[in-house]
Design a protein around this motif. Sequence first.
Motif, PDB file in Angstrom:
ATOM      1  N   ARG A 137       0.804  -1.230   0.000  1.00 24.38           N
ATOM      2  CA  ARG A 137       0.000   0.000   0.000  1.00 24.38           C
ATOM      3  C   ARG A 137       0.836   1.278   0.000  1.00 24.38           C
ATOM      4  NH1 ARG A 137      -5.187   1.471   3.876  1.00 24.38           N
ATOM      5  NH2 ARG A 137      -5.278   3.697   3.391  1.00 24.38           N
ATOM      6  N   PRO A 138       1.782   1.472   0.910  1.00 21.87           N
ATOM      7  CA  PRO A 138       2.543   2.738   0.875  1.00 21.87           C
ATOM      8  C   PRO A 138       3.385   2.878  -0.384  1.00 21.87           C
ATOM      9  CG  PRO A 138       3.472   1.231   2.502  1.00 21.87           C
ATOM     10  CD  PRO A 138       2.174   0.642   2.068  1.00 21.87           C
ATOM     11  N   ALA A 158       0.908   3.943  -3.049  1.00 21.25           N
ATOM     12  CA  ALA A 158       0.489   5.327  -2.837  1.00 21.25           C
ATOM     13  C   ALA A 158       1.585   6.297  -3.267  1.00 21.25           C
ATOM     14  CB  ALA A 158       0.131   5.533  -1.370  1.00 21.25           C
ATOM     15  N   ALA A 162       1.590   6.605  -7.019  1.00 18.67           N
ATOM     16  CA  ALA A 162       0.495   7.434  -7.529  1.00 18.67           C
ATOM     17  C   ALA A 162       0.779   8.923  -7.354  1.00 18.67           C
ATOM     18  CB  ALA A 162      -0.810   7.064  -6.816  1.00 18.67           C
ATOM     19  N   ARG A 163       1.604   9.256  -6.367  1.00 15.97           N
ATOM     20  CA  ARG A 163       1.956  10.666  -6.127  1.00 15.97           C
ATOM     21  C   ARG A 163       3.196  11.100  -6.891  1.00 15.97           C
ATOM     22  NH1 ARG A 163       1.185   8.963  -0.655  1.00 15.97           N
ATOM     23  NH2 ARG A 163       3.459   8.949  -0.419  1.00 15.97           N
ATOM     24  N   VAL A 172      -5.996   3.586  -9.343  1.00 16.04           N
ATOM     25  CA  VAL A 172      -6.563   4.382  -8.253  1.00 16.04           C
ATOM     26  C   VAL A 172      -7.697   5.243  -8.796  1.00 16.04           C
ATOM     27  CG1 VAL A 172      -6.083   5.964  -6.361  1.00 16.04           C
ATOM     28  CG2 VAL A 172      -4.234   4.533  -7.271  1.00 16.04           C
ATOM     29  N   TYR A 182     -10.600   8.242  -7.673  1.00 15.77           N
ATOM     30  CA  TYR A 182     -10.840   9.287  -6.689  1.00 15.77           C
ATOM     31  C   TYR A 182     -12.289   9.773  -6.797  1.00 15.77           C
ATOM     32  CZ  TYR A 182      -5.723   9.346  -6.756  1.00 15.77           C
ATOM     33  OH  TYR A 182      -4.408   8.983  -6.704  1.00 15.77           O
ATOM     34  N   THR A 192      -6.777  -0.765  -0.352  1.00 15.03           N
ATOM     35  CA  THR A 192      -7.388   0.234   0.526  1.00 15.03           C
ATOM     36  C   THR A 192      -8.794  -0.189   0.942  1.00 15.03           C
ATOM     37  OG1 THR A 192      -8.111   1.433  -1.457  1.00 15.03           O
ATOM     38  CG2 THR A 192      -6.111   2.233  -0.362  1.00 15.03           C
ATOM     39  N   GLN A 233     -12.685   1.097   1.466  1.00 13.64           N
ATOM     40  CA  GLN A 233     -13.600   2.089   0.922  1.00 13.64           C
ATOM     41  C   GLN A 233     -15.006   1.505   0.933  1.00 13.64           C
ATOM     42  OE1 GLN A 233     -10.710   1.381  -1.453  1.00 13.64           O
ATOM     43  NE2 GLN A 233     -11.667  -0.639  -1.375  1.00 13.64           N
ATOM     44  N   PRO A 237      -7.913   9.207   1.948  1.00 14.92           N
ATOM     45  CA  PRO A 237      -7.275  10.207   1.081  1.00 14.92           C
ATOM     46  C   PRO A 237      -6.512   9.598  -0.100  1.00 14.92           C
ATOM     47  CG  PRO A 237      -6.122  10.012   3.184  1.00 14.92           C
ATOM     48  CD  PRO A 237      -7.392   9.256   3.322  1.00 14.92           C
ATOM     49  N   GLU A 238      -6.167   8.321  -0.010  1.00 19.76           N
ATOM     50  CA  GLU A 238      -5.457   7.676  -1.117  1.00 19.76           C
ATOM     51  C   GLU A 238      -6.399   7.208  -2.218  1.00 19.76           C
ATOM     52  OE1 GLU A 238      -3.599   4.627   1.098  1.00 19.76           O
ATOM     53  OE2 GLU A 238      -1.836   5.826   1.614  1.00 19.76           O
ATOM     54  N   MET A 244      -7.767   2.027  -4.245  1.00 19.06           N
ATOM     55  CA  MET A 244      -6.516   1.600  -4.868  1.00 19.06           C
ATOM     56  C   MET A 244      -6.468   0.076  -4.966  1.00 19.06           C
ATOM     57  SD  MET A 244      -2.698   3.002  -3.986  1.00 19.06           S
ATOM     58  CE  MET A 244      -2.902   2.771  -2.218  1.00 19.06           C
TER      59      MET A 244
END
Length: 263
Positions: free
Chosen positions: A29-30, A33, A36-37, A97, A99, A152, A154, A241-242, A245
């Motif tokens: 996960r990290p 993430a 994606a950033r 991902v 949003y 994630t 959700q 906030p991610e 994903m």
Amino acid sequence: MRLLDTFLADGFLRFPADAAVAAWARHARPVAAAAARDPAHAAWLRCGGTWFVGVDALPNDADGRLADGPPLAGAARDFIAGALDLRLPLHRAQVSVCYPGYPQPSPEESPAAFDFRRNRDAAHVDGLHAEGADRRRHLKEPHAFILGIALTEQSADAAPLSVWQGSHRLMTPMFAAAFAGRKPETWAGIDVTAPYQAARRDAFARCPRVLLPTSPGEAVLLHRHVLHGVAPWGPSATAGPEGRMIAYFRPEFARLGDWLDHP
């Protein structure tokens, strides 16, 4: 009914939470993430900033391992290796991902394509590339399967994966007819647009649309020919906030003919 029978009938399987998959997802996960950033991946942000496509964005090895993390294991991989007799090395996973607000119009999509995304989940069979100004479809990536691993938490209506149940049983004979009498090494040059679109319309009319929301520890496996897409972000959907994903593995056959011949 045996799991293999269910998979071959429906074109997908959902695997319940598995400790090995959950451990892998916690480690991935990290990393996902951060991918994606990463400004280097900015070109993968589509649909008005509401979808990060993230092809090959996860730097895993052939066993799915990330740095000092565990390999990807669990019931889904056991099923793939055992029941499907597929032991392919894993490529760098896609990090998909979504949003809030997905999808939104964007310059890279025509109004008709956006309407299809919004109303039909941009339903497609993986590996068929739309090429040229006329968006003609050609087989470019002979995937063996599609394995999705949730990263994630959700709500169920936060842009879940959608599948047209049993649609692979319409798509496979269509592809077989389109490629009949042609050597596999020539398949990439064959325009399958018309039969593909006809089979897709048939699937919309005859196959139920099934939503497949997932949480970390769970996995979903799709047949390579099944029609699938991403449902819009629901008006009451929630996520962290991610965003929503999912890591997707889509290894390719070494032998092109297996794309049609393998179960």
